[in-house]
Design an enzyme around this catalytic site. Structure first.
Site, mmCIF file in Angstrom:
data_model
loop_
_atom_site.group_PDB
_atom_site.id
_atom_site.type_symbol
_atom_site.label_atom_id
_atom_site.label_comp_id
_atom_site.label_asym_id
_atom_site.label_seq_id
_atom_site.Cartn_x
_atom_site.Cartn_y
_atom_site.Cartn_z
ATOM 1 N N LYS A 17 0.821 -1.217 0.000
ATOM 2 C CA LYS A 17 0.000 0.000 0.000
ATOM 3 C C LYS A 17 0.851 1.262 0.000
ATOM 4 O O LYS A 17 0.587 2.195 -0.754
ATOM 5 C CB LYS A 17 -0.939 0.019 1.216
ATOM 6 N N ARG A 92 -9.675 0.438 8.948
ATOM 7 C CA ARG A 92 -9.179 -0.900 9.267
ATOM 8 C C ARG A 92 -10.157 -1.673 10.138
ATOM 9 O O ARG A 92 -9.858 -2.819 10.504
ATOM 10 C CB ARG A 92 -7.875 -0.757 10.046
ATOM 11 N N ARG A 131 11.686 -6.002 4.703
ATOM 12 C CA ARG A 131 11.561 -4.576 5.000
ATOM 13 C C ARG A 131 12.162 -4.277 6.379
ATOM 14 O O ARG A 131 12.772 -3.240 6.586
ATOM 15 C CB ARG A 131 10.084 -4.171 4.958
ATOM 16 N N ARG A 137 11.673 0.066 11.215
ATOM 17 C CA ARG A 137 10.386 -0.070 11.891
ATOM 18 C C ARG A 137 10.435 -1.251 12.836
ATOM 19 O O ARG A 137 10.629 -2.384 12.407
ATOM 20 C CB ARG A 137 9.275 -0.275 10.855
ATOM 21 N N ARG A 149 0.173 -8.943 13.399
ATOM 22 C CA ARG A 149 -0.475 -7.943 12.539
ATOM 23 C C ARG A 149 -1.358 -8.613 11.491
ATOM 24 O O ARG A 149 -2.440 -8.122 11.163
ATOM 25 C CB ARG A 149 0.583 -7.065 11.867
HETATM 26 P P1 ADP Z 1 1.279 -2.257 7.876
HETATM 27 O O1 ADP Z 1 -0.073 -2.214 7.254
HETATM 28 O O2 ADP Z 1 2.336 -2.652 6.896
HETATM 29 O O3 ADP Z 1 1.338 -3.052 9.140
HETATM 30 P P2 ADP Z 1 0.935 0.504 8.739
HETATM 31 O O4 ADP Z 1 1.971 1.557 8.706
HETATM 32 O O5 ADP Z 1 -0.289 0.726 7.915
HETATM 33 O O6 ADP Z 1 1.696 -0.803 8.310
HETATM 34 O O7 ADP Z 1 0.461 0.251 10.243
HETATM 35 C C1 ADP Z 1 1.361 0.007 11.286
HETATM 36 C C2 ADP Z 1 0.619 -0.147 12.626
HETATM 37 O O8 ADP Z 1 -0.068 1.094 12.924
HETATM 38 C C3 ADP Z 1 -0.488 -1.201 12.645
HETATM 39 O O9 ADP Z 1 0.020 -2.473 12.964
HETATM 40 C C4 ADP Z 1 -1.416 -0.649 13.738
HETATM 41 O O10 ADP Z 1 -0.917 -0.938 15.034
HETATM 42 C C5 ADP Z 1 -1.334 0.848 13.547
HETATM 43 N N1 ADP Z 1 -2.404 1.362 12.660
HETATM 44 C C6 ADP Z 1 -2.220 1.921 11.423
HETATM 45 N N2 ADP Z 1 -3.407 2.284 10.894
HETATM 46 C C7 ADP Z 1 -4.358 1.941 11.800
HETATM 47 C C8 ADP Z 1 -5.779 2.048 11.842
HETATM 48 N N3 ADP Z 1 -6.476 2.569 10.820
HETATM 49 N N4 ADP Z 1 -6.425 1.598 12.941
HETATM 50 C C9 ADP Z 1 -5.765 1.066 13.970
HETATM 51 N N5 ADP Z 1 -4.432 0.939 14.001
HETATM 52 C C10 ADP Z 1 -3.718 1.369 12.932
#
Ligand code: ADP
Length: 194
Positions: A17, A92, A131, A137, A149
């Site tokens: 994404k 999400r 990654r 990260r 996750r």
């Molecule tokens: P990825 O999808 O690759 O895990 P993101 O950067 O989108 O990476 O998200 C990293 C973390 O941030 C998630 O594991 C979650 O803990 C938190 N997070 C991100 N977006 C949301 C959301 N919309 N609602 C709840 N938690 C979120």
């Protein structure tokens, strides 16, 4: 493009994404809103919100709905002149999807489509581990957190696609192949709708 054009880029962690968002915002001039990026920015500044979010992110769990919904609501208000938004990593949960619909109703600018990247689970883990070697990260560094996750994705996030399916807004796009191949597939779907 007269009216605001809003898209959701959807898919499990590691589905690409972030990579595709960069390319899409350059091509279509959309404002990129990534809740993951916004949360990491809050963490880097050590704000109260960032500190709260970090506890969840370190465990691979979703941050509470009210926290991310508030963050998105502010971001929408801060960009009144945007041509449209590209939502990445949001919504999400079903509650987030409903809240987003309400916020966009106020702007009379619904979601045009949810583009859902389809990637096999083994490929996801491979990409995230890789990654983790360079991204800095912490949630990519540990296979247990990565698996957590993906479990959160299946338990809470996959249903968000069902929410948009009732409005015929979900478009599945194959998320494997080269970055450019995937980008072309996404553009083809967007160009049909813009
Ligand atoms: P990825 O999808 O690759 O895990 P993101 O950067 O989108 O990476 O998200 C990293 C973390 O941030 C998630 O594991 C979650 O803990 C938190 N997070 C991100 N977006 C949301 C959301 N919309 N609602 C709840 N938690 C979120």
């Amino acid at each position: 493009m007269k009216r605001m054009f809003n898209l959701i880029l959807f898919g499990p962690p590691g589905s690409g994404k972030g990579t595709q968002s960069e390319k899409l915002m350059a091509r279509y001039g959309l404002k990129h809103l990534s809740t993951g990026d916004l949360l990491r920015y809050e963490i880097s500044r050590q704000t109260a919100l960032g500190k709260e979010a970090q506890n969840f992110m370190d465990k691979g769990q979703l941050v509470p709905d009210e926290v991310v919904i508030g963050m998105i609501s502010s971001a929408l208000d801060e960009n009144p002149d945007a041509k449209g938004f590209l939502f990445d990593g949001f919504p999400r949960t079903s509650a987030q999807a409903k809240a987003l619909d309400e916020l966009l109703k106020l702007k009379k600018a619904p979601i045009a489509a949810m583009l859902a990247l389809d990637v096999s689970e083994e490929e996801l883990v491979k990409r995230l581990v890789k990654r983790g070697e360079t991204s800095g990260r912490s949630d990519d560094n540990n296979e247990q957190v990565i698996r957590a996750r993906i479990v959160e994705y299946h338990n809470k996030t996959a249903v968000v696609a069902d929410y948009y399916k009732q409005f015929n807004k979900v478009v599945m796009v194959k998320g494997e192949g080269t970055i450019d191949d995937i980008f072309k597939r996404l553009c083809k779907e967007i160009d049909k709708r813009i």
